[in-house]
Design a protein around this motif. Structure first.
Motif, short mmCIF file in Angstrom:
data_model
loop_
_atom_site.label_atom_id
_atom_site.label_comp_id
_atom_site.label_asym_id
_atom_site.label_seq_id
_atom_site.Cartn_x
_atom_site.Cartn_y
_atom_site.Cartn_z
N SER A 115 0.81 -1.05 0.03
CA SER A 115 0.04 -0.04 -0.05
C SER A 115 0.97 1.17 -0.09
O SER A 115 0.38 2.36 -0.26
N ALA A 116 2.10 0.99 0.22
CA ALA A 116 3.05 2.30 0.37
C ALA A 116 3.85 2.52 -1.36
O ALA A 116 4.43 3.61 -1.22
N LEU A 117 3.31 1.65 -1.94
CA LEU A 117 3.94 2.04 -3.61
C LEU A 117 3.31 3.14 -3.99
O LEU A 117 2.09 3.61 -3.70
N SER A 118 4.11 3.99 -4.68
CA SER A 118 3.52 5.11 -5.41
C SER A 118 2.72 4.98 -6.54
O SER A 118 2.61 3.70 -7.05
N GLY A 119 1.98 6.02 -6.80
CA GLY A 119 0.88 5.80 -7.82
C GLY A 119 1.53 5.71 -9.29
O GLY A 119 0.85 5.69 -10.24
N ARG A 120 2.91 6.14 -9.21
CA ARG A 120 3.68 5.90 -10.60
C ARG A 120 4.38 4.40 -10.72
O ARG A 120 4.60 4.24 -11.81
N PHE A 121 4.51 3.86 -9.82
CA PHE A 121 5.05 2.37 -9.97
C PHE A 121 4.23 1.64 -10.88
O PHE A 121 3.25 1.39 -10.68
N LEU A 122 4.72 0.93 -11.72
CA LEU A 122 4.13 0.06 -13.15
C LEU A 122 4.65 -1.08 -12.96
O LEU A 122 5.74 -1.40 -13.01
N PHE A 123 3.72 -2.13 -13.05
CA PHE A 123 3.80 -3.61 -13.32
C PHE A 123 3.41 -3.74 -14.76
O PHE A 123 2.37 -3.10 -15.27
N ALA A 124 3.99 -4.93 -15.39
CA ALA A 124 3.55 -5.32 -16.64
C ALA A 124 3.40 -6.76 -16.61
O ALA A 124 4.54 -7.28 -15.86
N VAL A 125 2.37 -7.34 -17.47
CA VAL A 125 2.49 -8.77 -17.67
C VAL A 125 2.60 -9.01 -19.21
O VAL A 125 1.66 -8.68 -20.06
N ASP A 126 3.76 -9.62 -19.49
CA ASP A 126 3.89 -9.87 -21.02
C ASP A 126 3.71 -11.15 -21.42
O ASP A 126 4.31 -12.28 -20.77
N ASP A 127 2.93 -11.55 -22.32
CA ASP A 127 2.97 -13.00 -22.60
C ASP A 127 3.92 -13.53 -23.34
O ASP A 127 3.90 -14.63 -24.04
N GLY A 128 5.01 -12.71 -23.66
CA GLY A 128 5.93 -13.40 -24.32
C GLY A 128 6.27 -12.73 -25.65
O GLY A 128 7.44 -12.85 -26.50
N ARG A 129 5.50 -11.72 -26.20
CA ARG A 129 5.70 -11.00 -27.55
C ARG A 129 6.30 -10.05 -27.35
O ARG A 129 6.70 -9.37 -28.64
N GLY A 130 6.68 -9.46 -26.32
CA GLY A 130 7.55 -8.21 -26.08
C GLY A 130 6.76 -6.82 -26.13
O GLY A 130 7.62 -5.95 -26.52
N ASP A 131 5.54 -6.82 -26.11
CA ASP A 131 4.89 -5.61 -26.30
C ASP A 131 4.77 -4.65 -25.12
O ASP A 131 4.29 -3.38 -25.33
N MET A 132 5.27 -5.04 -23.97
CA MET A 132 5.34 -4.04 -22.65
C MET A 132 6.42 -3.34 -22.35
O MET A 132 6.65 -2.57 -21.70
N ALA A 133 7.62 -3.73 -22.98
CA ALA A 133 9.05 -3.36 -22.44
C ALA A 133 8.93 -1.61 -22.89
O ALA A 133 9.59 -1.07 -21.92
N ALA A 134 8.54 -1.37 -24.10
CA ALA A 134 8.58 0.08 -24.39
C ALA A 134 7.73 0.98 -23.26
O ALA A 134 8.00 2.43 -23.24
N LEU A 135 6.87 0.32 -22.43
CA LEU A 135 6.22 1.21 -21.52
C LEU A 135 7.20 1.45 -20.32
O LEU A 135 6.75 2.15 -19.27
#
Length: 456
Positions: free
Chosen positions: A141-161
């Motif tokens: 609950s102490a994480l910032s609202g800016r902290f970002l998680f990504a779940v990538d199915d292996g196609r590599g579409d999340m890295a640029a974020l």
């Protein structure tokens, strides 16, 4: 039981309750009324939840829903005293599972996962488990609202974020997953333990950030800002994995550090390998690219001009998802995927003003809210972006009303920033310096922006 939801729009003093990112309970005052940001993990909404959101926007706000660069939704034009009513509506919709974690649920996910056969595994189960783990952990609950998680199915579409923590599905049959910490450090763990490993990594970040702050370092909100970077998190996360048995079936949580191997420390996702996929279907995006508008294997994709969804557009999307028996998937590129829909459904969506074919002048164009919605904005950037749009195959472009550049996408892009006399147009590539071109007025603005987007 009396609720404890805040009722008024306010920004907490810095250092008292963390960063100032708005949320569903922390309304942000703006010139066009208060703003609420509702986190939608993975961008996944049921038709019923979509209906609750449209009702809230209609009854409490300006009626529109606004897509963000993380696939979340914002409601604008809210009354200052509507906080409790909005929180009640979101709770009834199942969109507020934990009051303490409502700004923490920043999770993006591969939007075509499980639809087109191009990923290594459907990531829906990972997404749901990670969200539940985050909401169940008092520490996160102490994480910032800016902290970002990504779940990538292996196609590599999340890295640029540029996520802080990324779960990536490994090759089918491997039984493993790769968890990236920032852009450099990685852990290889059993696939079934990937969400829990991400949780441990987030808790490790909080411990490292707290320790650094205790020694006099500035407060940090993201892994890249941490003294020591991802390595500081990796050591703690690896120790937790070993103690909890997360890495047991692979012998140990294996670590890869691209910076050590190559002598460089990439900061734009280049450390993440792009997976090889099978032959793409017609119109399907290449690995790492956002889904284009149109019919795709397993559903349809639409682009929302400047991310602003009107009630008519939202109703059409919601009713289509209801007919197909599927959910809506909001994308970080201000688009929407409707699984199960077909090409025959596109004309009705296009009639509402949604973009349903590739090659639209709106492709790659984003903007902050600008004037008159924001007091800091020096221009009506949305009107200027609409007037200057051209059909261009090149870099995305983001229009900003001031130097804060709110809502800008990550990665290479063209920045168009309002000034007192016009705009500054610059190309952003990696960590290299931007060399802005000043444009007075708007007469040559369209050609300047188009040239910047297509420059080699």
């Amino acid at each position: 039981m009396q609720n404890t939801y805040p009722n008024r729009a306010e920004v907490p003093p810095p250092g008292v309750t963390g960063d100032a990112c708005p949320g569903a309970l922390r309304l942000h005052p703006s010139d066009d009324g208060a703003l609420a940001r509702v986190r939608i993990p993975g961008g996944v909404l049921t038709p019923a939840q979509a209906e609750h959101l449209s009702a809230a926007a209609a009854h409490l706000g300006d009626g529109d829903l606004h897509l963000t660069s993380r696939g979340n939704l914002q409601l604008r034009g809210l009354g200052e005293d509507c906080g409790a009513a909005l929180a009640t509506a979101l709770t009834e919709a199942g969109l507020l599972p934990s009051v303490a974690h409502e700004r923490v649920r920043n999770i993006v996910a591969s939007p075509l996962s499980g639809l087109d056969g191009q990923g290594h595994r459907p990531v829906g189960p990972w997404l749901r488990e990670l969200d539940a783990l985050l909401c169940a952990s008092p520490r996160t609950s102490a994480l910032s609202g800016r902290f970002l998680f990504a779940v990538d199915d292996g196609r590599g579409d999340m890295a640029a974020l540029e996520p802080d923590i990324t779960l990536i599905a490994d090759e089918p049959g491997s039984g493993t997953a790769t968890v990236h910490l920032g852009d450099v450090a990685t852990l290889t763990v059993p696939a079934s333990e990937a969400p829990r490993t991400a949780l441990h990594a987030a808790e490790a970040f909080l411990a490292a950030a707290s320790a650094a702050h205790a020694t006099g370092a500035d407060r940090v909100w993201r892994i890249a800002e941490l003294p020591g970077g991802p390595e500081a998190v990796h050591a703690l996360a690896t120790d937790t994995a070993r103690r909890t048995g997360t890495a047991r079936r692979t012998g140990a949580a294996r670590h890869t550090d691209t910076a050590r191997q190559t002598g460089t420390a990439p900061r734009t996702g280049t450390a993440r390998p792009t997976p090889t996929t099978s032959t793409l279907a017609p119109g399907e995006p290449a690995p790492g690219e956002p889904p284009p508008p149109g019919a795709l294997p397993g559903g349809v994709s639409v682009l929302v001009p400047l991310g602003r969804i009107t009630p008519t557009q939202w109703t059409a999307l919601r009713e289509l998802a209801d007919r197909t028996g599927a959910e809506l998937r909001l994308t970080p590129w201000r688009g929407v995927i409707v699984p199960g829909a077909t090409r025959a459904d596109l004309p009705a969506l296009a009639a509402t003003g949604l973009v349903t074919t590739p090659g639209s002048p709106w492709d790659g164009v984003t903007a902050c809210v600008g004037h008159p919605g924001c007091a800091k904005s020096l221009a009506d950037v949305r009107a200027d972006a609409a007037a200057a749009r051209r059909t261009v195959r090149g870099l995305p472009v983001h229009w900003s009303g001031c130097a804060r550049r709110c809502g800008r996408p990550r990665g290479a892009r063209v920045d168009v920033v309002a000034t007192p006399t016009g705009y500054e147009v610059s190309t952003v590539r990696g960590s290299g310096p931007a060399h802005p071109t000043s444009v007075t007025g708007t007469a040559t603005l369209a050609t300047t922006v188009a040239a910047a987007r297509t420059a080699p």
